[in-house]
Design an enzyme around this catalytic site. Structure first.
Site, PDB file in Angstrom:
ATOM      1  N   CYS A  92       0.714  -1.281  -0.095  1.00 20.94           N
ATOM      2  CA  CYS A  92      -0.126  -0.017   0.005  1.00 20.94           C
ATOM      3  C   CYS A  92       0.804   1.122   0.007  1.00 20.94           C
ATOM      4  O   CYS A  92       0.286   2.159  -0.398  1.00 20.94           O
ATOM      5  CB  CYS A  92      -0.776   0.020   1.250  1.00 20.94           C
ATOM      6  SG  CYS A  92      -2.091  -1.413   1.255  1.00 20.94           S
ATOM      7  N   HIS A 345      -8.843   3.200  -2.662  1.00 20.05           N
ATOM      8  CA  HIS A 345      -7.686   3.056  -2.352  1.00 20.05           C
ATOM      9  C   HIS A 345      -6.962   1.862  -3.260  1.00 20.05           C
ATOM     10  O   HIS A 345      -6.926   0.736  -3.144  1.00 20.05           O
ATOM     11  CB  HIS A 345      -7.509   2.422  -0.974  1.00 20.05           C
ATOM     12  CG  HIS A 345      -6.147   1.685  -0.394  1.00 20.05           C
ATOM     13  ND1 HIS A 345      -5.066   2.394  -0.814  1.00 20.05           N
ATOM     14  CD2 HIS A 345      -5.950   0.799   0.297  1.00 20.05           C
ATOM     15  CE1 HIS A 345      -4.041   1.688  -0.044  1.00 20.05           C
ATOM     16  NE2 HIS A 345      -4.555   0.606   0.626  1.00 20.05           N
ATOM     17  N   CYS A 376      -0.911   2.312   6.908  1.00 23.19           N
ATOM     18  CA  CYS A 376      -0.422   1.048   7.177  1.00 23.19           C
ATOM     19  C   CYS A 376      -0.346   0.305   6.117  1.00 23.19           C
ATOM     20  O   CYS A 376      -0.866   0.687   4.867  1.00 23.19           O
ATOM     21  CB  CYS A 376      -1.562   0.423   8.049  1.00 23.19           C
ATOM     22  SG  CYS A 376      -3.173   0.062   7.149  1.00 23.19           S
ATOM     23  N   GLY A 378       0.824  -3.828   4.289  1.00 27.76           N
ATOM     24  CA  GLY A 378       0.413  -5.091   4.222  1.00 27.76           C
ATOM     25  C   GLY A 378       1.791  -5.831   4.794  1.00 27.76           C
ATOM     26  O   GLY A 378       2.823  -5.345   4.637  1.00 27.76           O
TER      27      GLY A 378
END
Length: 399
Positions: A92, A345, A376, A378
């Site tokens: 991300c 996203h 955050c 992954g």
């Protein structure tokens, strides 16, 4: 070390992943090419040959978002063949890492100007497509088996922080939709969007000019009725989490003296950045240690931050960050134009969306000196970048 500035960022409208999404017939690399071309169109004062590097992130680096996409996108966008490029992956936080990596090069003196961004076509390339995780990751109990399913990691975060109830996350999600809708209505969101030509097998050619995922008018009562796919009687739903999306972002970064030489606008000045690892099964808590680590390095504190852009992968993850720092769920400094729960996203592209929105907010808020972008990541990480507002006027009561 030289001062590094964020000149401007743009993004495509974000689409819904899948056969019915507006980008179902559009290549991933064409999305990011559109973004790069738009940056060059908006800044004719930037000679293309002055671009020293192009860094483009993608989480799933195969097919039309593989083949060293930073280099191929640079060529397709019309940059001179002398301009190099590379691909990057931090799930991300791909675009965020593309920014911090090239910014480091600028600060060190290796580059004067760089283009950084990200792309994700989750309709063509679902997260995890073609990967082969080493079985020892689970067999040797390096991580909990739920660590590889992001929705389950969000449920785990609820377990760790029971005070973050589903009612709170649904309320936060409804507020994200409301703030986003208001930002579109008032023209706050829109100027950064790059129109993209689309192709549908039945309808023919179209033009994407606005985000596809938002659901204006969403209420807490509606969200309460949604299914919890990751756990029976769970708390994570399609309403309090970001969806599966397609889209791309790109931004110009520069040495401040070079930007002034060329007449490029200065949207933000980089203060510092930090990445931190956490237990992969609760990856949503990653922004907390990343931010604490950055405060230690910069000497700043949470009281110095006047604006926050926090990626809304899941509402619970944002609320865990806010609770840690003693910030109210509805604090107007946080995601004041809504977030990923509303607009989407597309994984590796989202970091530059956060930065682009913060830069535009800075221009309206000369009373705010510092802003923060965080997300955050992954497999158990978090990333945070602190920026300084060049429009800050030092007025009384300003952050």
């Amino acid at each position: 070390m030289r001062n590094v500035v964020f000149v401007e960022g743009v993004r495509t409208p974000f689409g819904k992943a899948g056969d019915k999404g507006m980008y179902a017939g559009t290549r991933a690399d064409d999305l990011v090419v559109n973004a790069i071309r738009e940056l060059l169109r908006r800044h004719p004062e930037l000679p293309p040959e002055r671009v020293d590097e192009v860094a483009i992130a993608a989480t799933t680096q195969i097919g039309d978002q593989g083949l060293t996409i930073g280099r191929t996108a640079a060529l397709l966008a019309g940059l001179p063949k002398s301009v190099p490029g590379f691909a990057i992956d931090r799930m991300c936080a791909g675009a965020m890492t593309a920014v911090t990596t090239t910014a480091s090069g600028i600060g060190f003196g290796a580059y004067d100007i760089a283009i950084a961004g990200g792309v994700e076509h989750m309709g063509r390339h679902p997260m995890g497509e073609g990967v082969d995780p080493n079985p020892r990751i689970v067999a040797d109990k390096l991580v909990d088996p739920t660590a590889l399913v992001m929705g389950q990691t969000a449920e785990n975060l609820h377990d760790r922080f029971p005070e973050i109830t589903k009612e709170r996350t649904d309320a936060f999600a409804a507020r994200s939709q409301e703030r986003y809708a208001e930002a579109v209505k008032t023209g706050k969101i829109g100027p950064e969007l790059v129109p993209v030509a689309t192709r549908d097998k039945e309808l023919g050619w179209g033009l994407a000019t606005e985000d596809e995922p938002p659901r204006p008018g969403t209420t807490v009562e509606q969200l309460a009725k949604l299914k919890t796919p990751f756990r029976p009687h769970g708390r994570i739903t399609a309403g309090n989490a970001a969806g599966l999306n397609d889209g791309a972002t790109a931004a110009i970064l520069a040495d401040e003296d070079t930007a002034r030489e060329l007449g490029l606008p200065i949207g933000m000045r980089l203060v510092g950045y930090s990445f931190a690892g956490v237990e992969p099964e609760v990856m949503g808590i990653g922004p907390v240690p990343a931010t604490e680590k950055l405060f230690q390095r910069t000497g700043l504190s949470i009281e110095d931050i006047g604006l926050f852009e926090i990626n809304e992968a899941f509402a619970v993850q944002v609320l865990a960050f806010l609770d840690h720092f003693g910030i109210a769920d509805d604090d107007p400094r946080v995601n004041q134009w809504g977030g990923a729960i509303a607009c989407g996203h597309p994984l590796a592209s989202s970091g530059v969306r956060l930065m682009t929105q913060l830069a535009r907010q800075f221009a309206e808020r000369p009373d705010v000196r510092y802003g923060l972008t965080t997300m955050c990541i992954g497999i158990g990480m978090g990333g945070t970048v602190i920026w300084e507002n060049p429009a800050y006027n030092g007025s009384e009561g300003a952050k």
